[in-house]
Scaffold this active site. Structure first.
Site, PDB file in Angstrom:
ATOM      1  N   SER A   1      18.507 -36.703 -31.737  1.00 22.04           N
ATOM      2  CA  SER A   1      17.282 -37.155 -32.396  1.00 22.04           C
ATOM      3  C   SER A   1      16.378 -35.957 -32.695  1.00 22.04           C
ATOM      4  O   SER A   1      16.769 -35.056 -33.410  1.00 22.04           O
ATOM      5  CB  SER A   1      16.581 -38.204 -31.532  1.00 22.04           C
TER       6      SER A   1
ATOM      7  N   LYS B   1      -5.403 -54.291 -38.253  1.00 24.89           N
ATOM      8  CA  LYS B   1      -6.059 -53.376 -37.321  1.00 24.89           C
ATOM      9  C   LYS B   1      -5.456 -53.551 -35.921  1.00 24.89           C
ATOM     10  O   LYS B   1      -5.300 -54.663 -35.429  1.00 24.89           O
ATOM     11  CB  LYS B   1      -7.576 -53.636 -37.284  1.00 24.89           C
TER      12      LYS B   1
END
Length: 318
Positions: free
Chosen positions: A121, A173
């Site tokens: 990764s 949000k």
């Protein structure tokens, strides 16, 4: 003057000589310790050398490492850089920052990525910054992709009778939230973010490995590879170790005779830096074996010079 007085004077001279030697060693040691403390990662790097750094564990935005790489880039004595990597990955941003710092070094001197046990990764992202990637046959690498995870504790809160009320300026949000399942809009937002980072990662690998993007996409499904497999799909350049790394650097004009110097994190040795530096000074000068046994013999305690637990019990000479 009787024999007892003569023996006492000789004994006093020996003790005075010993303490003079100790004082001299101590003063030299202070200078050596201060040099280590001030020089930090540059100790031993006064002459031409090959720099080496180690990147291990979780990769994050590491300010100290970035500053160290900048010093290596600017060092006229560091003729090349070996990056020893052993990491399962980390944050995309952390990998990006280290990648760019390594490419900055590569603008001035050769950089070799040395994949050890694991470089997956973000670990592979960092490795891709090298001009040459060398891996072990059984090393693990790849895992090209991006993942975003977050916990979900809504069910547990229901079981213990705790609820969370919220008022926010817009539906997205503070999403996703661990306190309630993500809405479809929140999932779409996070997926778009993940895929944007993923596209950047794929393009990076395609550019660095000189592979068609379509070929990288086939490899970038999170699959991990052994070093042998990675060589077959062109994610690494060579299988091998130190000798292969030095051979590549020699092909880039870096002499095999240059020493390899580890550029370590400043203050990484221990908080007892003075004692550590003194011990290193005594070891490097060989004064430990030359002085210590003699010094303790003066006080009749030469039997104490044994290593480790064997010094707990000692049998007297026959």
């Amino acid at each position: 003057m009787d024999q007892m007085a003569i023996a006492d004077r000789r004994s006093l001279r020996r003790k005075l000589s010993f303490w003079r030697i100790v004082a001299l060693v101590f003063l030299i040691g202070i200078g050596f310790a201060l040099y280590r403390f001030a020089g930090g990662d540059r100790v031993g790097a006064a002459g031409p050398h090959v720099a080496r750094i180690e990147i291990s564990g979780m990769i994050t935005d590491n300010k100290e490492l970035l500053e160290r790489l900048d010093r290596i880039a600017g060092s006229s004595q560091a003729k090349a850089l070996i990056v020893s990597i052993s990491s399962p990955g980390g944050t995309t941003y952390g990998g990006e920052r280290i990648f760019k710092a390594l490419r900055h070094v590569a603008e001035k001197k050769p950089v070799v990525s040395d994949i050890r046990t694991l470089a997956a990764s973000a670990g592979y992202m960092v490795a891709a910054a090298g001009d040459q990637i060398v891996a072990g046959e059984s090393s693990i690498t790849g895992s090209i992709g991006v993942i975003f995870q977050y916990p979900q504790i809504a069910e547990m809160m229901q079981k213990i009778g705790v609820s969370l009320e919220e008022i926010k300026s817009a539906p997205l949000k503070a999403e996703p939230s661990p306190f309630h399942p993500a809405s479809e809009e929140a999932r779409t937002m996070i997926r778009n973010m993940v895929m944007d980072s993923y596209g950047w990662f794929v393009d990076l690998v395609a550019d660095r490995r000189k592979l068609p993007r379509e070929d990288v996409l086939k490899l970038a499904d999170g699959t991990i590879f052994t070093g042998r497999q990675a060589l077959n799909v062109k994610l690494v350049d060579k299988l091998g170790g130190d000798e292969d790394i030095r051979a590549y650097l020699e092909s880039r004009g870096v002499s095999k005779d240059l020493p390899v110097v580890d550029w370590k994190e400043r203050g990484s040795s221990s908080s007892f830096w003075f004692a550590s530096a003194m011990a290193e000074f005594v070891r490097q000068t060989g004064l430990g074996e030359a002085i210590a046994p003699y010094a303790f013999r003066i006080f009749g305690t030469d039997k104490l010079f044994l290593d480790g637990l064997v010094s707990v019990w000692q049998v007297g000479r026959g």
